[in-house]
Design a protein around this motif. Structure first.
Motif, short mmCIF file in Angstrom:
data_model
loop_
_atom_site.label_atom_id
_atom_site.label_comp_id
_atom_site.label_asym_id
_atom_site.label_seq_id
_atom_site.Cartn_x
_atom_site.Cartn_y
_atom_site.Cartn_z
N ALA A 177 0.82 -1.21 0.00
CA ALA A 177 0.00 0.00 0.00
C ALA A 177 0.85 1.26 0.00
O ALA A 177 0.42 2.30 -0.50
CB ALA A 177 -0.94 -0.01 1.20
N ASP A 178 2.05 1.19 0.57
CA ASP A 178 2.93 2.37 0.58
C ASP A 178 3.74 2.51 -0.69
O ASP A 178 4.57 3.41 -0.82
CB ASP A 178 3.85 2.34 1.81
N GLY A 179 3.52 1.60 -1.65
CA GLY A 179 4.22 1.66 -2.93
C GLY A 179 5.46 0.80 -3.01
O GLY A 179 6.00 0.61 -4.11
N GLU A 180 5.93 0.26 -1.89
CA GLU A 180 7.14 -0.56 -1.91
C GLU A 180 6.92 -1.84 -2.71
O GLU A 180 5.88 -2.50 -2.59
CB GLU A 180 7.54 -0.93 -0.48
N ILE A 181 7.90 -2.18 -3.53
CA ILE A 181 7.87 -3.45 -4.26
C ILE A 181 8.62 -4.48 -3.41
O ILE A 181 9.80 -4.32 -3.11
CB ILE A 181 8.54 -3.32 -5.64
N VAL A 182 7.91 -5.51 -3.01
CA VAL A 182 8.50 -6.56 -2.18
C VAL A 182 8.60 -7.84 -3.01
O VAL A 182 7.70 -8.18 -3.77
CB VAL A 182 7.68 -6.81 -0.90
N VAL A 183 9.71 -8.55 -2.83
CA VAL A 183 10.01 -9.74 -3.60
C VAL A 183 10.23 -10.91 -2.66
O VAL A 183 10.83 -10.76 -1.59
CB VAL A 183 11.28 -9.51 -4.47
N ARG A 184 9.75 -12.07 -3.05
CA ARG A 184 10.03 -13.30 -2.31
C ARG A 184 10.59 -14.32 -3.29
O ARG A 184 9.88 -14.78 -4.19
CB ARG A 184 8.76 -13.83 -1.66
N VAL A 185 11.88 -14.65 -3.13
CA VAL A 185 12.52 -15.70 -3.93
C VAL A 185 12.31 -17.01 -3.21
O VAL A 185 12.60 -17.13 -2.02
CB VAL A 185 14.01 -15.40 -4.16
N LEU A 186 11.79 -18.00 -3.93
CA LEU A 186 11.37 -19.26 -3.31
C LEU A 186 12.39 -20.37 -3.41
O LEU A 186 12.13 -21.50 -2.99
CB LEU A 186 10.05 -19.72 -3.95
N GLU A 187 13.55 -20.08 -3.96
CA GLU A 187 14.61 -21.09 -4.06
C GLU A 187 15.95 -20.37 -4.10
O GLU A 187 16.02 -19.15 -4.31
CB GLU A 187 14.43 -21.95 -5.30
N ASP A 188 17.02 -21.09 -3.90
CA ASP A 188 18.36 -20.52 -3.92
C ASP A 188 18.78 -20.27 -5.36
O ASP A 188 18.94 -21.21 -6.14
CB ASP A 188 19.34 -21.48 -3.23
N VAL A 189 18.94 -19.00 -5.71
CA VAL A 189 19.33 -18.65 -7.08
C VAL A 189 20.70 -18.00 -7.16
O VAL A 189 21.18 -17.72 -8.26
CB VAL A 189 18.27 -17.72 -7.72
N GLY A 190 21.32 -17.75 -6.03
CA GLY A 190 22.66 -17.16 -6.03
C GLY A 190 22.63 -15.64 -5.95
O GLY A 190 21.63 -14.98 -6.24
N ALA A 191 23.78 -15.08 -5.56
CA ALA A 191 23.87 -13.64 -5.31
C ALA A 191 23.69 -12.82 -6.58
O ALA A 191 23.06 -11.75 -6.56
CB ALA A 191 25.22 -13.31 -4.67
N ASP A 192 24.22 -13.28 -7.71
CA ASP A 192 24.08 -12.52 -8.95
C ASP A 192 22.61 -12.41 -9.36
O ASP A 192 22.16 -11.34 -9.81
CB ASP A 192 24.86 -13.20 -10.09
N ALA A 193 21.88 -13.50 -9.21
CA ALA A 193 20.46 -13.47 -9.56
C ALA A 193 19.70 -12.53 -8.63
O ALA A 193 18.85 -11.75 -9.08
CB ALA A 193 19.87 -14.88 -9.49
N VAL A 194 19.99 -12.59 -7.35
CA VAL A 194 19.30 -11.72 -6.39
C VAL A 194 19.56 -10.25 -6.72
O VAL A 194 18.65 -9.42 -6.68
CB VAL A 194 19.74 -12.05 -4.95
N ALA A 195 20.79 -9.93 -7.09
CA ALA A 195 21.11 -8.54 -7.44
C ALA A 195 20.36 -8.11 -8.69
O ALA A 195 19.83 -6.98 -8.75
CB ALA A 195 22.62 -8.40 -7.65
N ALA A 196 20.26 -9.00 -9.68
CA ALA A 196 19.54 -8.66 -10.90
C ALA A 196 18.04 -8.51 -10.62
O ALA A 196 17.39 -7.62 -11.18
CB ALA A 196 19.77 -9.74 -11.95
N ILE A 197 17.51 -9.35 -9.78
CA ILE A 197 16.08 -9.25 -9.41
C ILE A 197 15.82 -7.95 -8.68
O ILE A 197 14.81 -7.28 -8.92
CB ILE A 197 15.68 -10.48 -8.57
N ASP A 198 16.73 -7.56 -7.80
CA ASP A 198 16.56 -6.29 -7.07
C ASP A 198 16.56 -5.10 -8.04
O ASP A 198 15.81 -4.13 -7.85
CB ASP A 198 17.67 -6.13 -6.03
N ARG A 199 17.39 -5.16 -9.06
CA ARG A 199 17.41 -4.08 -10.05
C ARG A 199 16.07 -4.01 -10.79
O ARG A 199 15.56 -2.91 -11.08
CB ARG A 199 18.57 -4.27 -11.03
#
Length: 391
Positions: free
Chosen positions: A341-363
């Motif tokens: 409701a405050d506009g924040e985009i929240v993400v839930r990764v459901l498996e281990d994808v590694g740090a590079d993937a997490v950084a790309a998803i955050d972008r």
């Protein structure tokens, strides 16, 4: 028989669906062409699907394509679902799907009128209401349903949709007539009353979008053409996926395929079809991340989704088969996301994808937050993970 692996299908998905950064574009109409059509049951989906596949496009660019340049048109088509289509594909959708749907809609609404009113000649009333509504819309240029019902008294004809039921409430026939006119290709949904998340549209005569109306195409030719577009974007795939996506009978699908040059391929235990000139491998793009919205055309493009969905279906789909917001990494779904409701985009990764993937998803999450700006949009069909992330 040529074999196509899951990895090859995922590479095609990333490239053909413009999800890899190297193939993204700010050409809004070209994004729609890449997907054949864009799902539009939830108005926000159109905009967010384009956001995921563009570089610097903004919501105003989508509105310009829809309402100013009019290179895209909103219409009911496959499975009686709302889509946004490139205007050059509209005649194909009309002949392959919408014409038959219009006949079914007219029959359904006529039965309701016969059962719930004292109208003596329902076909005559319906035809006259359609004619008068179209003429009123031509005179106005564009109008809401309420405005047209003021202009056309027949649209205020009262019907009891469920006679004898305590929950039934008398209703006018405005929406029924306008939906049927839309299915017939005589009127179109124009600019909404509100932001890009609104589903309260004003209606326009089709002549405002397509001078001369929608071109006639033989139904069989149109079905084959639509299948060719789908196979280019979603092939290879089992014929059952194609039947599900189109909503046609098995016979219609078989006849359409017979008009095309297609080849059967092995999809690892299942048989799929692909256009015969599309057998060469697609070079795998660099690993990519994407945040796709609820009802995005990529996850909704196939019935059999195990090769990219894994075991995440129960958390990302509702009970009716509608997908919620999904997080993708390199051709497969790895989680979900939501806008709070405050506009924040929240993400839930459901498996281990590694740090590079997490950084790309955050972008990608940051890109999506910028696209929304001050707009808040709750998906029309809520899914378990989306509800959890916004609670």
């Amino acid at each position: 028989m040529r074999s196509m692996s899951v990895a090859e299908r995922r590479a095609r998905l990333g490239v053909r669906h413009r999800l890899s950064p190297g193939v993204r574009t700010d050409d809004v109409a070209d994004i729609a062409r890449s997907m054949v059509v864009l799902h539009a049951t939830d108005p926000a989906t159109v905009f967010l699907s384009i956001a995921a596949r563009s570089v610097d496009a903004v919501p105003a660019a989508v509105e310009r394509a829809l309402y100013d340049d009019r290179t895209l048109l909103r219409m009911l088509a496959m499975r009686r679902t709302m889509f946004v289509a490139p205007v050059e594909l509209v005649p194909v959708l009309q002949a392959s799907t919408a014409n038959a749907m219009a006949a079914k809609q007219r029959a359904t609404y006529s039965r309701l009128i016969e059962r719930g009113s004292d109208v003596k000649d329902v076909p005559a009333l319906f035809a006259e209401a359609e004619r008068a509504a179209h003429e009123a819309l031509l005179a106005r240029g564009e109008a809401t349903g309420a405005q047209l019902s003021t202009d056309v008294p027949l649209l205020r004809t009262q019907v009891d949709p469920a006679p004898g039921k305590s929950y039934s409430r008398p209703t006018g026939i405005t929406t029924w007539v306008l939906v049927t006119l839309g299915c017939e290709g005589r009127i179109v949904r124009g600019r909404p009353n509100g932001s890009w998340t609104s589903s309260q549209y004003r209606w326009s005569p089709v002549e405002a979008w397509l001078p001369g109306g929608i071109a006639d195409v033989p139904a069989a030719t149109a079905r084959a053409d639509l299948v060719r577009h789908w196979l280019r974007a979603f092939g290879p795939a089992p014929v059952a996926d194609l039947k599900w996506w189109t909503g046609w009978t098995a016979g219609d699908v078989t006849k359409a395929l017979a008009l095309l040059d297609v080849t059967e391929v092995d999809l690892g235990g299942a048989t799929g079809v692909v256009l015969s000139d599309d057998l060469d491998p697609v070079p795998a793009p660099q690993p990519w991340a994407a945040l796709l919205p609820a009802l995005d055309p990529t996850p909704m493009g196939w019935r059999e989704r195990g090769w990219f969905l894994g075991d995440h279906g129960p958390r990302l789909f509702d009970r009716n088969g509608n997908v919620g917001p999904s997080v993708w990494w390199d051709g497969r779904i790895v989680g979900g996301w939501a806008q709070r409701a405050d506009g924040e985009i929240v993400v839930r990764v459901l498996e281990d994808v590694g740090a590079d993937a997490v950084a790309a998803i955050d972008r990608e999450a940051a890109r999506m937050a910028a696209w929304y700006g001050d707009v808040r949009a709750i998906p029309r069909f809520r899914t378990p993970l989306e509800r959890e992330l916004t609670s």
